[in-house]
Design an enzyme around this catalytic site. Structure first.
Site, PDB file in Angstrom:
ATOM      1  N   ARG A 205      -6.182   1.092   3.804  1.00 55.42           N
ATOM      2  CA  ARG A 205      -5.021   1.548   3.042  1.00 55.42           C
ATOM      3  C   ARG A 205      -4.613   0.566   1.961  1.00 55.42           C
ATOM      4  O   ARG A 205      -4.148   0.975   0.890  1.00 55.42           O
ATOM      5  CB  ARG A 205      -3.853   1.860   3.977  1.00 55.42           C
ATOM      6  CG  ARG A 205      -3.363   0.704   4.845  1.00 55.42           C
ATOM      7  CD  ARG A 205      -2.449   1.241   5.941  1.00 55.42           C
ATOM      8  NE  ARG A 205      -1.804   0.228   6.764  1.00 55.42           N
ATOM      9  CZ  ARG A 205      -2.332  -0.312   7.849  1.00 55.42           C
ATOM     10  NH1 ARG A 205      -3.564   0.028   8.233  1.00 55.42           N
ATOM     11  NH2 ARG A 205      -1.660  -1.202   8.570  1.00 55.42           N
TER      12      ARG A 205
ATOM     13  N   HIS B 261       0.818  -1.209   0.000  1.00 55.20           N
ATOM     14  CA  HIS B 261       0.000   0.000   0.000  1.00 55.20           C
ATOM     15  C   HIS B 261       0.855   1.264   0.000  1.00 55.20           C
ATOM     16  O   HIS B 261       1.998   1.280   0.467  1.00 55.20           O
ATOM     17  CB  HIS B 261      -0.946   0.014   1.202  1.00 55.20           C
ATOM     18  CG  HIS B 261      -0.265   0.164   2.535  1.00 55.20           C
ATOM     19  ND1 HIS B 261       0.218   1.369   3.008  1.00 55.20           N
ATOM     20  CD2 HIS B 261       0.013  -0.747   3.490  1.00 55.20           C
ATOM     21  CE1 HIS B 261       0.749   1.208   4.194  1.00 55.20           C
ATOM     22  NE2 HIS B 261       0.654  -0.067   4.507  1.00 55.20           N
TER      23      HIS B 261
ATOM     24  N   GLU C 283      -1.663  -6.363   7.801  1.00 54.72           N
ATOM     25  CA  GLU C 283      -0.325  -6.068   8.302  1.00 54.72           C
ATOM     26  C   GLU C 283      -0.075  -6.857   9.590  1.00 54.72           C
ATOM     27  O   GLU C 283      -1.017  -7.346  10.238  1.00 54.72           O
ATOM     28  CB  GLU C 283      -0.206  -4.556   8.553  1.00 54.72           C
ATOM     29  CG  GLU C 283       1.112  -4.082   9.167  1.00 54.72           C
ATOM     30  CD  GLU C 283       2.335  -4.441   8.335  1.00 54.72           C
ATOM     31  OE1 GLU C 283       2.670  -5.640   8.273  1.00 54.72           O
ATOM     32  OE2 GLU C 283       2.956  -3.536   7.769  1.00 54.72           O
TER      33      GLU C 283
ATOM     34  N   THR D 159       1.467   1.120  13.207  1.00 55.08           N
ATOM     35  CA  THR D 159       0.089   1.058  12.721  1.00 55.08           C
ATOM     36  C   THR D 159      -0.523  -0.323  12.894  1.00 55.08           C
ATOM     37  O   THR D 159      -1.587  -0.464  13.503  1.00 55.08           O
ATOM     38  CB  THR D 159       0.031   1.460  11.230  1.00 55.08           C
ATOM     39  OG1 THR D 159       0.736   2.681  11.047  1.00 55.08           O
ATOM     40  CG2 THR D 159      -1.411   1.641  10.790  1.00 55.08           C
TER      41      THR D 159
ATOM     42  N   HIS E 294       0.413  -5.416   2.608  1.00 54.85           N
ATOM     43  CA  HIS E 294       1.218  -4.646   3.554  1.00 54.85           C
ATOM     44  C   HIS E 294       2.664  -5.141   3.580  1.00 54.85           C
ATOM     45  O   HIS E 294       2.957  -6.256   3.139  1.00 54.85           O
ATOM     46  CB  HIS E 294       0.610  -4.762   4.947  1.00 54.85           C
ATOM     47  CG  HIS E 294      -0.840  -4.398   4.979  1.00 54.85           C
ATOM     48  ND1 HIS E 294      -1.291  -3.152   5.327  1.00 54.85           N
ATOM     49  CD2 HIS E 294      -1.948  -5.130   4.676  1.00 54.85           C
ATOM     50  CE1 HIS E 294      -2.617  -3.123   5.243  1.00 54.85           C
ATOM     51  NE2 HIS E 294      -3.034  -4.305   4.844  1.00 54.85           N
ATOM     52  N   GLY E 295       3.529  -4.322   4.150  1.00 56.07           N
ATOM     53  CA  GLY E 295       4.943  -4.653   4.158  1.00 56.07           C
ATOM     54  C   GLY E 295       5.239  -6.030   4.718  1.00 56.07           C
ATOM     55  O   GLY E 295       5.982  -6.811   4.118  1.00 56.07           O
ATOM     56  N   ASN E 296       4.641  -6.369   5.865  1.00 57.57           N
ATOM     57  CA  ASN E 296       4.981  -7.645   6.501  1.00 57.57           C
ATOM     58  C   ASN E 296       4.211  -8.827   5.941  1.00 57.57           C
ATOM     59  O   ASN E 296       4.763  -9.927   5.831  1.00 57.57           O
ATOM     60  CB  ASN E 296       4.783  -7.531   8.014  1.00 57.57           C
ATOM     61  CG  ASN E 296       5.921  -6.780   8.673  1.00 57.57           C
ATOM     62  OD1 ASN E 296       7.046  -7.255   8.724  1.00 57.57           O
ATOM     63  ND2 ASN E 296       5.643  -5.588   9.171  1.00 57.57           N
TER      64      ASN E 296
ATOM     65  N   LYS F 222       7.191   6.021  16.905  1.00 53.00           N
ATOM     66  CA  LYS F 222       8.365   5.145  16.865  1.00 53.00           C
ATOM     67  C   LYS F 222       9.581   5.782  17.531  1.00 53.00           C
ATOM     68  O   LYS F 222      10.330   5.119  18.247  1.00 53.00           O
ATOM     69  CB  LYS F 222       8.686   4.766  15.418  1.00 53.00           C
ATOM     70  CG  LYS F 222       7.614   3.881  14.785  1.00 53.00           C
ATOM     71  CD  LYS F 222       7.907   3.574  13.332  1.00 53.00           C
ATOM     72  CE  LYS F 222       6.789   2.742  12.715  1.00 53.00           C
ATOM     73  NZ  LYS F 222       7.014   2.477  11.269  1.00 53.00           N
TER      74      LYS F 222
END
Length: 237
Positions: A60, A9, A87, A21, A179-181, A98
């Site tokens: 997203r 995303h 995610e 997030t 998502h990234g993961n 963070k």
């Protein structure tokens, strides 16, 4: 041979604010929307027309996929949503800044929580602001209170085997907007990336990762469609 495109995303509001997030359902920023549309343009230029798009239940990812399909002229592609493409759940870190978290717990500890393969953050407290137990999207599901990349893979892989792999094995081309993961989990599986190396694999936002797969769903070739924003890919064995 079938073709798979993985699309992370575009930038979300909490990406911009540098907050953990996870499963919180934040929307895209204007930059994230532009990244999604550009991803669609690249998909069209590459001549890719998926038979189906899989995505998570989070806004997203769903909006990134929809914007990409629209800008590619592919609005008629059917879409399948599933929470198992969500995610990674960031547990007790959810919603935290963070940088502030690093100051509180130390950069080394936060790096372990963020980047280790199998060490999750502290669990989310029941009844907290970000408790997802009452969310109807997860009704009847045993949802986690925290996840590592390993446990993210543990939920993504069964869905891959059950819903996505059969479409690819049937010769269909597939787009996954996620998502990234959850996408790193798929990359780890496809490229057989060792545990200690997957933590270094980064997937850029809004940059389609185009993968050709053989009949056994092993990668034959892989490339980012925006070469100027590409990151290193795992080796193809």
């Amino acid at each position: 041979m079938s073709r798979l495109i993985l699309l992370r995303h575009g930038q979300s509001q909490w990406n911009l604010e540098n907050r953990f997030t996870g499963w919180v359902d934040v929307d895209l920023t204007a930059e994230g929307e532009a990244q999604a549309r550009r991803g669609g343009e690249l998909i069209a230029e590459a001549g890719f027309r998926p038979a189906v798009m899989f995505t998570s239940v989070l806004t997203r990812a769903k909006r990134t996929g929809a914007l990409a399909l629209s800008s590619a002229g592919l609005k008629d592609v059917p879409v399948i949503e599933d929470w198992r493409l969500n995610e990674r759940h960031y547990g007790g870190l959810t919603g935290l800044d963070k940088a502030e978290t690093a100051l509180k717990h130390g950069e080394d500890q936060v790096k372990i929580w963020r980047r280790s393969y199998d060490i999750p953050p502290p669990p989310l407290e029941p009844g907290s602001e970000w408790d997802f137990a009452g969310d109807p999207r997860y009704a009847g599901q045993a949802i986690p209170d925290t996840e590592s990349l390993k446990t993210t893979l543990d939920r993504v892989l069964p869905y891959w085997n059950e819903a996505i792999a059969p479409r690819l094995k049937a010769g269909e081309d597939v787009l996954i907007a996620a998502h990234g993961n959850s996408l790193r989990a798929i990359v780890k599986h496809l490229f057989d990336v060792p545990d200690d190396r997957i933590v270094g694999v980064e997937i850029p936002t809004g940059n389609p990762l185009d993968i050709d797969l053989d009949a056994d769903l092993k990668p034959v070739s892989a490339r980012y469609l925006d070469a100027g924003r590409a990151t290193a890919l795992p080796a193809i064995s």
